[in-house]
Scaffold this active site. Sequence first.
Site, PDB file in Angstrom:
ATOM      1  CG  HIS A  17      -1.931  -0.972   1.384  1.00 44.42           C
ATOM      2  ND1 HIS A  17      -2.033  -1.803   2.464  1.00 44.42           N
ATOM      3  CD2 HIS A  17      -2.972  -1.293   0.567  1.00 44.42           C
ATOM      4  CE1 HIS A  17      -3.100  -2.595   2.327  1.00 44.42           C
ATOM      5  NE2 HIS A  17      -3.685  -2.310   1.179  1.00 44.42           N
ATOM      6  CE  LYS A  41     -11.108  -6.488   2.217  1.00 41.56           C
ATOM      7  NZ  LYS A  41     -10.145  -6.565   1.167  1.00 41.56           N
ATOM      8  NE  ARG A  90      -3.007  -7.087  -4.524  1.00 39.18           N
ATOM      9  CZ  ARG A  90      -3.799  -7.095  -3.474  1.00 39.18           C
ATOM     10  NH1 ARG A  90      -3.332  -7.411  -2.297  1.00 39.18           N
ATOM     11  NH2 ARG A  90      -5.074  -6.812  -3.602  1.00 39.18           N
ATOM     12  CB  SER A 128      -4.430  -6.669   4.324  1.00 37.72           C
ATOM     13  OG  SER A 128      -3.894  -5.435   3.950  1.00 37.72           O
TER      14      SER A 128
HETATM   15  P1  ADP Z   1      -6.221  -6.123   0.218  1.00 38.33           P
HETATM   16  O1  ADP Z   1      -6.727  -6.475  -1.161  1.00 38.33           O
HETATM   17  O2  ADP Z   1      -4.781  -6.445   0.439  1.00 38.33           O
HETATM   18  O3  ADP Z   1      -7.107  -6.555   1.370  1.00 38.33           O
HETATM   19  P2  ADP Z   1      -7.082  -3.326   0.306  1.00 38.33           P
HETATM   20  O4  ADP Z   1      -8.540  -3.472   0.162  1.00 38.33           O
HETATM   21  O5  ADP Z   1      -6.601  -2.617   1.508  1.00 38.33           O
HETATM   22  O6  ADP Z   1      -6.204  -4.597   0.263  1.00 38.33           O
HETATM   23  O7  ADP Z   1      -6.478  -2.670  -1.011  1.00 38.33           O
HETATM   24  C1  ADP Z   1      -6.562  -1.330  -1.344  1.00 38.33           C
HETATM   25  C2  ADP Z   1      -5.893  -1.146  -2.679  1.00 38.33           C
HETATM   26  O8  ADP Z   1      -4.488  -1.382  -2.540  1.00 38.33           O
HETATM   27  C3  ADP Z   1      -6.380  -2.081  -3.781  1.00 38.33           C
HETATM   28  O9  ADP Z   1      -6.382  -1.380  -5.004  1.00 38.33           O
HETATM   29  C4  ADP Z   1      -5.317  -3.156  -3.803  1.00 38.33           C
HETATM   30  O10 ADP Z   1      -5.228  -3.768  -5.080  1.00 38.33           O
HETATM   31  C5  ADP Z   1      -4.084  -2.337  -3.498  1.00 38.33           C
HETATM   32  N1  ADP Z   1      -3.023  -3.169  -2.937  1.00 38.33           N
HETATM   33  C6  ADP Z   1      -3.056  -3.913  -1.808  1.00 38.33           C
HETATM   34  N2  ADP Z   1      -1.893  -4.555  -1.634  1.00 38.33           N
HETATM   35  C7  ADP Z   1      -1.102  -4.229  -2.687  1.00 38.33           C
HETATM   36  C8  ADP Z   1       0.217  -4.604  -3.117  1.00 38.33           C
HETATM   37  N3  ADP Z   1       0.946  -5.482  -2.433  1.00 38.33           N
HETATM   38  N4  ADP Z   1       0.685  -4.057  -4.273  1.00 38.33           N
HETATM   39  C9  ADP Z   1      -0.071  -3.205  -4.981  1.00 38.33           C
HETATM   40  N5  ADP Z   1      -1.312  -2.826  -4.651  1.00 38.33           N
HETATM   41  C10 ADP Z   1      -1.827  -3.329  -3.521  1.00 38.33           C
END
Ligand code: ADP
Length: 161
Positions: A17, A41, A90, A128
């Site tokens: 992030h 979730k 990703r 996460s």
């Molecule tokens: P997660 O999918 O890990 O539960 P979030 O809902 O917090 O995460 O994700 C918020 C945004 O950050 C989304 O667009 C997700 O694709 C992006 N994101 C999460 N982890 C990564 C990562 N390792 N690399 C690039 N983008 C990420």
Amino acid sequence: MTIAVYPGSFDPVTNGHIDIATRAARLFNKLVIGIYDTPDKRILFSTEERVELTRRAVAHIPNVEVTSFTSLTVDFAKEMGAKVLVRGLRMVTDFEREFEMSLMNKKLYPDLELVCLMTGLQYQFLSSSLLKEVAGLGGDVQNLVPEFVASALKEKLGSES
Ligand code: ADP
């Protein structure tokens, strides 16, 4: 002035992030990280904790703000005066989900543009949810999250069992 919002669960914030936020902050005048109050979730950290951890994680980037939101993402973007929605990609499954959501968002708010940034190679498999699973089983999360997030995870997962 171009304002962008970067929404997500951030449960908790990871180096993946932070990488996306750092890169997006270079592209726009202001980046507002929006933390979904009630994501669809199971959540480990409260909204206040997620905001606090994320604020600390991006405190070194001057044009980034962190706030929580409860509404539709498009309404949050409107409220912030943002014309850009930032998301990280990703893998192929992320693309499919983003594509689907962006078509819906376009219908709801045609002026909002989606900008997807590709993950850094070292964060490709970092989510996460996987992080919580690994940390819950006692795995090493060094280099995947800031030190204070690792401590918060340890404390939270320790107190849960
Ligand atoms: P997660 O999918 O890990 O539960 P979030 O809902 O917090 O995460 O994700 C918020 C945004 O950050 C989304 O667009 C997700 O694709 C992006 N994101 C999460 N982890 C990564 C990562 N390792 N690399 C690039 N983008 C990420």
